[in-house]
Design a protein around this motif. Structure first.
Motif, PDB file in Angstrom:
ATOM      1  N   THR A 120       9.690  19.699  19.046  1.00 10.40           N
ATOM      2  CA  THR A 120       9.700  19.522  20.498  1.00 10.40           C
ATOM      3  C   THR A 120       8.265  19.428  21.015  1.00 10.40           C
ATOM      4  OG1 THR A 120       9.623  21.907  20.899  1.00 10.40           O
ATOM      5  CG2 THR A 120      11.842  20.877  20.753  1.00 10.40           C
ATOM      6  N   PRO A 121       8.073  18.919  22.232  1.00 10.44           N
ATOM      7  CA  PRO A 121       6.715  18.904  22.785  1.00 10.44           C
ATOM      8  C   PRO A 121       6.079  20.303  22.805  1.00 10.44           C
ATOM      9  CG  PRO A 121       8.127  17.493  24.095  1.00 10.44           C
ATOM     10  CD  PRO A 121       9.026  18.212  23.111  1.00 10.44           C
ATOM     11  N   LEU A 122       6.874  21.331  23.113  1.00 13.72           N
ATOM     12  CA  LEU A 122       6.361  22.701  23.142  1.00 13.72           C
ATOM     13  C   LEU A 122       5.891  23.140  21.757  1.00 13.72           C
ATOM     14  CD1 LEU A 122       5.891  25.458  24.477  1.00 13.72           C
ATOM     15  CD2 LEU A 122       8.318  25.946  24.108  1.00 13.72           C
ATOM     16  N   ARG A 123       6.743  22.981  20.763  1.00 11.84           N
ATOM     17  CA  ARG A 123       6.374  23.386  19.394  1.00 11.84           C
ATOM     18  C   ARG A 123       5.197  22.548  18.886  1.00 11.84           C
ATOM     19  NH1 ARG A 123       8.327  26.378  14.684  1.00 11.84           N
ATOM     20  NH2 ARG A 123       6.695  25.917  13.176  1.00 11.84           N
ATOM     21  N   THR A 124       5.189  21.260  19.228  1.00 15.72           N
ATOM     22  CA  THR A 124       4.093  20.383  18.797  1.00 15.72           C
ATOM     23  C   THR A 124       2.764  20.849  19.384  1.00 15.72           C
ATOM     24  OG1 THR A 124       5.632  18.519  18.629  1.00 15.72           O
ATOM     25  CG2 THR A 124       3.292  17.988  18.769  1.00 15.72           C
ATOM     26  N   ALA A 125       2.752  21.155  20.673  1.00 15.24           N
ATOM     27  CA  ALA A 125       1.522  21.626  21.321  1.00 15.24           C
ATOM     28  C   ALA A 125       1.029  22.922  20.683  1.00 15.24           C
ATOM     29  CB  ALA A 125       1.750  21.817  22.817  1.00 15.24           C
ATOM     30  N   ARG A 138     -11.751  17.197  22.256  1.00 19.18           N
ATOM     31  CA  ARG A 138     -11.118  15.876  22.294  1.00 19.18           C
ATOM     32  C   ARG A 138      -9.597  15.980  22.201  1.00 19.18           C
ATOM     33  NH1 ARG A 138     -12.932  13.152  17.305  1.00 19.18           N
ATOM     34  NH2 ARG A 138     -12.879  15.289  16.625  1.00 19.18           N
ATOM     35  N   HIS A 139      -9.087  17.093  21.665  1.00 21.08           N
ATOM     36  CA  HIS A 139      -7.651  17.273  21.505  1.00 21.08           C
ATOM     37  C   HIS A 139      -6.977  17.839  22.764  1.00 21.08           C
ATOM     38  CE1 HIS A 139      -9.029  17.137  17.295  1.00 21.08           C
ATOM     39  NE2 HIS A 139      -7.885  16.525  17.100  1.00 21.08           N
ATOM     40  N   LEU A 140      -7.773  18.371  23.685  1.00 19.88           N
ATOM     41  CA  LEU A 140      -7.203  18.987  24.883  1.00 19.88           C
ATOM     42  C   LEU A 140      -6.345  18.016  25.712  1.00 19.88           C
ATOM     43  CD1 LEU A 140     -10.134  21.311  26.011  1.00 19.88           C
ATOM     44  CD2 LEU A 140      -7.997  21.956  24.862  1.00 19.88           C
ATOM     45  N   PRO A 141      -6.781  16.757  25.936  1.00 12.80           N
ATOM     46  CA  PRO A 141      -5.912  15.836  26.687  1.00 12.80           C
ATOM     47  C   PRO A 141      -4.568  15.586  25.991  1.00 12.80           C
ATOM     48  CG  PRO A 141      -8.147  14.969  26.595  1.00 12.80           C
ATOM     49  CD  PRO A 141      -8.092  16.152  25.666  1.00 12.80           C
ATOM     50  N   LEU A 142      -4.540  15.587  24.670  1.00 12.94           N
ATOM     51  CA  LEU A 142      -3.296  15.404  23.925  1.00 12.94           C
ATOM     52  C   LEU A 142      -2.347  16.569  24.195  1.00 12.94           C
ATOM     53  CD1 LEU A 142      -1.484  14.034  21.822  1.00 12.94           C
ATOM     54  CD2 LEU A 142      -2.855  15.157  20.049  1.00 12.94           C
ATOM     55  N   VAL A 143      -2.864  17.787  24.141  1.00 10.28           N
ATOM     56  CA  VAL A 143      -2.047  18.971  24.412  1.00 10.28           C
ATOM     57  C   VAL A 143      -1.588  18.964  25.875  1.00 10.28           C
ATOM     58  CG1 VAL A 143      -2.013  21.498  24.448  1.00 10.28           C
ATOM     59  CG2 VAL A 143      -3.121  20.288  22.554  1.00 10.28           C
ATOM     60  N   ALA A 144      -2.473  18.576  26.773  1.00  7.85           N
ATOM     61  CA  ALA A 144      -2.092  18.485  28.195  1.00  7.85           C
ATOM     62  C   ALA A 144      -0.982  17.459  28.401  1.00  7.85           C
ATOM     63  CB  ALA A 144      -3.316  18.128  29.040  1.00  7.85           C
ATOM     64  N   GLU A 145      -1.045  16.343  27.689  1.00  9.04           N
ATOM     65  CA  GLU A 145       0.003  15.319  27.795  1.00  9.04           C
ATOM     66  C   GLU A 145       1.327  15.839  27.251  1.00  9.04           C
ATOM     67  OE1 GLU A 145       1.824  11.614  28.715  1.00  9.04           O
ATOM     68  OE2 GLU A 145       0.161  12.758  29.528  1.00  9.04           O
ATOM     69  N   LEU A 146       1.298  16.582  26.159  1.00  8.24           N
ATOM     70  CA  LEU A 146       2.526  17.199  25.647  1.00  8.24           C
ATOM     71  C   LEU A 146       3.110  18.177  26.660  1.00  8.24           C
ATOM     72  CD1 LEU A 146       1.402  17.715  21.954  1.00  8.24           C
ATOM     73  CD2 LEU A 146       3.387  16.359  22.689  1.00  8.24           C
ATOM     74  N   MET A 147       2.243  18.916  27.348  1.00 11.98           N
ATOM     75  CA  MET A 147       2.706  19.834  28.397  1.00 11.98           C
ATOM     76  C   MET A 147       3.383  19.053  29.523  1.00 11.98           C
ATOM     77  SD  MET A 147      -0.485  22.476  28.674  1.00 11.98           S
ATOM     78  CE  MET A 147      -0.296  24.116  28.002  1.00 11.98           C
ATOM     79  N   ARG A 148       2.806  17.914  29.874  1.00  7.67           N
ATOM     80  CA  ARG A 148       3.402  17.085  30.931  1.00  7.67           C
ATOM     81  C   ARG A 148       4.747  16.521  30.484  1.00  7.67           C
ATOM     82  NH1 ARG A 148       4.686  12.382  32.195  1.00  7.67           N
ATOM     83  NH2 ARG A 148       3.845  11.371  30.346  1.00  7.67           N
ATOM     84  N   ILE A 149       4.801  15.976  29.273  1.00  7.76           N
ATOM     85  CA  ILE A 149       6.039  15.387  28.760  1.00  7.76           C
ATOM     86  C   ILE A 149       7.139  16.437  28.672  1.00  7.76           C
ATOM     87  CG2 ILE A 149       7.119  14.429  26.661  1.00  7.76           C
ATOM     88  CD1 ILE A 149       4.457  12.907  26.186  1.00  7.76           C
ATOM     89  N   GLY A 151       7.200  19.388  30.241  1.00  5.16           N
ATOM     90  CA  GLY A 151       7.383  20.147  31.475  1.00  5.16           C
ATOM     91  C   GLY A 151       7.241  21.655  31.277  1.00  5.16           C
ATOM     92  N   PHE A 152       6.269  22.069  30.490  1.00 11.27           N
ATOM     93  CA  PHE A 152       6.080  23.496  30.240  1.00 11.27           C
ATOM     94  C   PHE A 152       4.623  23.871  30.505  1.00 11.27           C
ATOM     95  CE2 PHE A 152       5.452  21.276  26.225  1.00 11.27           C
ATOM     96  CZ  PHE A 152       4.242  21.779  25.788  1.00 11.27           C
ATOM     97  N   GLY A 153       4.381  25.161  30.578  1.00  4.54           N
ATOM     98  CA  GLY A 153       3.031  25.663  30.809  1.00  4.54           C
ATOM     99  C   GLY A 153       2.635  26.673  29.754  1.00  4.54           C
ATOM    100  N   VAL A 154       1.527  27.323  29.986  1.00  6.25           N
ATOM    101  CA  VAL A 154       0.966  28.276  29.034  1.00  6.25           C
ATOM    102  C   VAL A 154       1.935  29.422  28.772  1.00  6.25           C
ATOM    103  CG1 VAL A 154      -0.938  29.903  28.644  1.00  6.25           C
ATOM    104  CG2 VAL A 154      -1.402  27.681  29.664  1.00  6.25           C
ATOM    105  N   GLU A 155       2.657  29.866  29.808  1.00  4.37           N
ATOM    106  CA  GLU A 155       3.569  31.002  29.628  1.00  4.37           C
ATOM    107  C   GLU A 155       4.672  30.688  28.606  1.00  4.37           C
ATOM    108  OE1 GLU A 155       4.932  28.410  32.924  1.00  4.37           O
ATOM    109  OE2 GLU A 155       3.029  29.421  32.558  1.00  4.37           O
ATOM    110  N   HIS A 156       5.148  29.446  28.597  1.00  3.82           N
ATOM    111  CA  HIS A 156       6.165  29.040  27.613  1.00  3.82           C
ATOM    112  C   HIS A 156       5.569  29.047  26.201  1.00  3.82           C
ATOM    113  CE1 HIS A 156       7.523  27.098  31.411  1.00  3.82           C
ATOM    114  NE2 HIS A 156       8.659  27.683  31.043  1.00  3.82           N
ATOM    115  N   CYS A 157       4.329  28.596  26.104  1.00  2.00           N
ATOM    116  CA  CYS A 157       3.648  28.586  24.802  1.00  2.00           C
ATOM    117  C   CYS A 157       3.438  30.012  24.303  1.00  2.00           C
ATOM    118  CB  CYS A 157       2.309  27.874  24.913  1.00  2.00           C
ATOM    119  SG  CYS A 157       2.432  26.138  25.385  1.00  2.00           S
TER     120      CYS A 157
END
Length: 186
Positions: A120-125, A138-149, A151-157
């Motif tokens: 899932t996007p959550l597990r992937t991030a 350089r990887h931060l935008p990728l993780v941010a995009e997974l968060m957007r896709i 729909g989760f935030g740091v608390e879910h992670c």
């Protein structure tokens, strides 16, 4: 009545020389090591079907490969990243274009995309921030995009990280997730 081409073509459908010529002629475009007709938009199922045509189906797409399938990463990784459940008791396949690792994974950490298991996007991030030895800003935008896709935030992670006892690199992962979430809000 003409027969429609499959959404993703591989060497099993047509000879590679013919597929390459069709790409040069502008009739198909590349999807990793496969091809798709021009009238098909490249979406997650196309990317998943390309992986299913090239790799063993029991593997789970994870980290950068999952990010590519999910649309968070624009290009496929040079070396695809897969995992298998530690409970599956399978031997990782050795191939040049892939890495496989055994992991503890729950059913809720997986999606099925065109028959391919994908984290899932959550597990992937979470896996990217925790298990990528080359992780940097350089990887931060990728993780941010997974968060957007997803729909989760740091608390879910943090919840996902805390489900497992003795999980290494939790603090580092949380700091990276906070940095990605801050980037997402700018």
């Amino acid at each position: 009545m003409s027969q429609r081409l499959p959404r993703v073509l591989s060497g099993r459908d047509l000879p590679l020389a013919e597929l390459t010529a069709a790409r040069i002629d502008g009739e198909v475009y590349s999807v990793d090591e496969c091809f798709s007709p021009l009238d098909e938009f490249e979406i997650a199922p196309h990317r998943a079907l390309a992986l299913l045509a090239s790799f063993p189906p029991r593997l789970i797409a994870e980290r950068h490969t999952a990010a590519w399938v999910l649309g968070a990463q624009p290009a496929p990784p040079t070396v695809h990243q897969f995992c298998v459940s530690i409970e599956a008791r399978t031997r990782p396949t050795i191939a040049l274009r892939m890495s496989v690792r055994e992991v503890v994974i729950d059913a809720e950490d997986l999606l099925q995309v065109a028959g391919l298991p994908v984290t899932t996007p959550l597990r992937t991030a979470v896996d990217l921030v925790r298990c990528s030895g080359d992780f940097d800003d350089r990887h931060l935008p990728l993780v941010a995009e997974l968060m957007r896709i997803g729909g989760f935030g740091v608390e879910h992670c943090a919840e996902l990280l805390n489900r497992r006892r003795n999980l290494p690199d939790k603090r580092v992962a949380l700091a990276r997730l906070i940095a990605a979430a801050a980037l997402r809000q700018t």
